[in-house]
Enzyme design. Structure first.
Site, short mmCIF file in Angstrom:
data_model
loop_
_atom_site.label_atom_id
_atom_site.label_comp_id
_atom_site.label_asym_id
_atom_site.label_seq_id
_atom_site.Cartn_x
_atom_site.Cartn_y
_atom_site.Cartn_z
N LYS A 22 0.84 -1.20 0.00
CA LYS A 22 0.00 0.00 0.00
C LYS A 22 0.87 1.25 0.00
CE LYS A 22 -1.73 1.78 3.86
NZ LYS A 22 -1.65 3.27 3.96
N ASN A 23 1.86 1.28 0.88
CA ASN A 23 2.71 2.46 1.00
C ASN A 23 3.62 2.63 -0.21
OD1 ASN A 23 1.59 3.07 3.48
ND2 ASN A 23 3.16 1.99 4.63
N CYS A 117 -5.43 8.18 9.56
CA CYS A 117 -5.42 7.64 10.92
C CYS A 117 -5.02 8.71 11.93
CB CYS A 117 -4.44 6.48 11.03
SG CYS A 117 -4.99 4.97 10.24
N ARG A 122 1.36 14.53 12.96
CA ARG A 122 2.17 14.21 11.79
C ARG A 122 2.15 15.41 10.85
NH1 ARG A 122 0.54 8.38 9.53
NH2 ARG A 122 -1.57 9.19 9.60
N ASP A 311 5.00 0.97 11.85
CA ASP A 311 3.74 0.34 11.45
C ASP A 311 3.58 -1.07 12.00
OD1 ASP A 311 2.76 2.52 10.16
OD2 ASP A 311 3.17 1.82 8.13
N ARG A 403 -8.37 -0.21 5.03
CA ARG A 403 -7.50 0.74 4.33
C ARG A 403 -6.15 0.13 3.98
NH1 ARG A 403 -5.74 4.51 7.67
NH2 ARG A 403 -4.69 5.42 5.88
#
Length: 432
Positions: A22-23, A117, A122, A311, A403
């Site tokens: 995903k990233n 999230c 951030r 993560d 997600r």
């Protein structure tokens, strides 16, 4: 409303194929804004975040074609709209990736401040600092970031992106995408070295960019007038792989991870081996994971790559609630990323936050109950806790998990887990 219902039971066994990252896929999709040709990405995970970004790309003039569940073809058909609306951007933080490509290619971008999230502060400061260094004029206007290239193109420059928490993946990706079309040479110092950044740089070079120093903290970019199309396969998701590895070991299971890059998981493997895990040597990107003995306590700290990834902090803590002793996990990336501790306590875990660390005392048993997915990785961690808990665990706010984990319950079911998704009325409330 949807819930994941998990009944604790036996060990996980069998094989599971790891989806595309995903990233990794998100910045690759954003980079297609820079292209004057057709781009094709394969091994793209089928996730809500991917769908949301594709919807955003469509709004800013990109034709997005699904070639199957895991392949996407894009082509820019219009540059008339460079506004990324709040209604779409608020769904996920990765929408900020549109900022660099839009201002670099079109000379203007108006992007809503991002959502996603809630795991602590951030800021986007480094993104804006890097783009300003390339000559962008930036202002905040009623919740939107407005960026302009005064002369229609950005200008190459030296950019330092190191921060108090280390290098920023998002800022590195954004500035890198902007620099490839800037006039002259740019040097990014303090660049993130994550595999996802490496893949983005390789993709940009395949499109015609000139980037040197890939995989190091110093990227040298010589701007080019334009970029063409390219094709790339998204790398396997190292966070998903780490999640299933932890699930295998904490349940006393024996699982084969298929299409996995063990070289992207060095710190994870090192930490889990201290817990008692065993990893086989990779054979054609297949790795066997098991933990034959009791879980041992560890001390570890999340760091930027190649350190232990933030993560995978939540799944690690979920596992350590069953370890034989006291563990300490320190969070150096997002010091407030501990909202899942309260949910684990509801299940009987002996965990507490001390500053930017979590202290975990292993317990004999966890007990299933209703818990909330406070963010994406916390949701996965609570499912893993449910796999070893007595009784039934019901995970609320499952949309967070959707997600970032493709077919999560289906893959776990394939390994022998007792898990299913249920749809309930909006009036349903979790147990107190």
């Amino acid at each position: 409303m949807e819930h994941l219902v998990v009944t604790g039971g036996g060990p996980l066994e069998g094989s599971v194929r790891i989806s595309g990252s995903k990233n990794g896929a998100l910045p690759l999709l954003a980079a297609t804004l820079l292209s004057d040709g057709r781009c094709t990405l394969t091994n793209v995970p089928n996730l809500t975040d991917i769908g949301n970004l594709c919807e955003l790309l469509s709004e800013v003039g990109v034709s997005v074609d699904r070639l199957g569940p895991h392949a996407i073809s894009t082509r820019v058909t219009s540059e008339a709209n460079s506004v990324a609306r709040y209604e779409l951007v608020s769904r996920m933080r990765a929408s900020i990736y549109l900022l660099g490509p839009l201002v670099a290619k079109r000379g203007f971008a108006r992007v809503s401040l991002p959502g996603g999230c809630v795991i602590g502060l951030r800021p986007v400061d480094l993104h804006l600092k890097g783009l300003r260094a390339l000559g962008a004029e930036i202002e905040l206007d009623h919740g939107y970031i407005v960026a302009k290239a005064p002369k229609g193109r950005l200008q190459g420059n030296r950019v330092f992106l190191g921060g108090p928490m280390g290098s920023s993946v998002g800022a590195t990706c954004n500035v890198l995408m902007a620099a490839v079309l800037a006039d002259g040479k740019s040097v990014i110092e303090g660049a993130a070295c994550e595999p996802e950044v490496v893949e983005l740089a390789n993709f940009l070079n395949a499109m015609g960019a000139t980037i040197e120093g890939i995989g190091t903290p110093r990227l040298v970019i010589t701007g080019v007038p334009s970029l063409g199309g390219a094709r790339q396969r998204v790398i396997p998701d190292r966070i998903e792989a780490g999640t299933y590895a932890i699930a295998a070991g904490m349940t006393g299971g024996d699982v084969r991870l298929e299409d996995v890059r063990l070289d992207h998981l060095g710190a994870v493997v090192d930490t889990l081996e201290k817990v008692g895990f065993e990893f086989s040597e990779p054979e054609e990107d297949v790795v066997r994971v098991r933990c034959p003995g009791p879980l041992q306590p560890v001390r570890t700290t999340t760091l930027t790559y190649p350190g232990y990834p933030t993560d995978l902090q939540s799944p690690l803590i979920a596992m350590l609630t069953k370890a034989d002793g006291i563990s300490v996990v320190s969070e150096k990336i997002y010091p407030d990323r501990f909202m899942h501790l309260a949910e684990l306590q509801r299940m009987g875990a002996d965990v507490m936050k001390e500053g930017s660390s979590a202290v975990i005392r292993g317990v004999e048993r966890l007990k299933g109950t209703d818990v909330d997915a406070t963010d994406l990785r916390a949701g996965a961690a609570l499912v893993l806790a449910g796999l070893v808990a007595e009784g039934t665990t019901r995970l609320h706010k499952v949309y967070h998990v959707d997600r970032g984990y493709e077919d999560f319950e289906a893959k776990l079911t394939g390994l022998g887990a007792n898990i299913h998704r249920e749809i309930v009325s909006a009036s349903y409330k979790r147990a107190a």
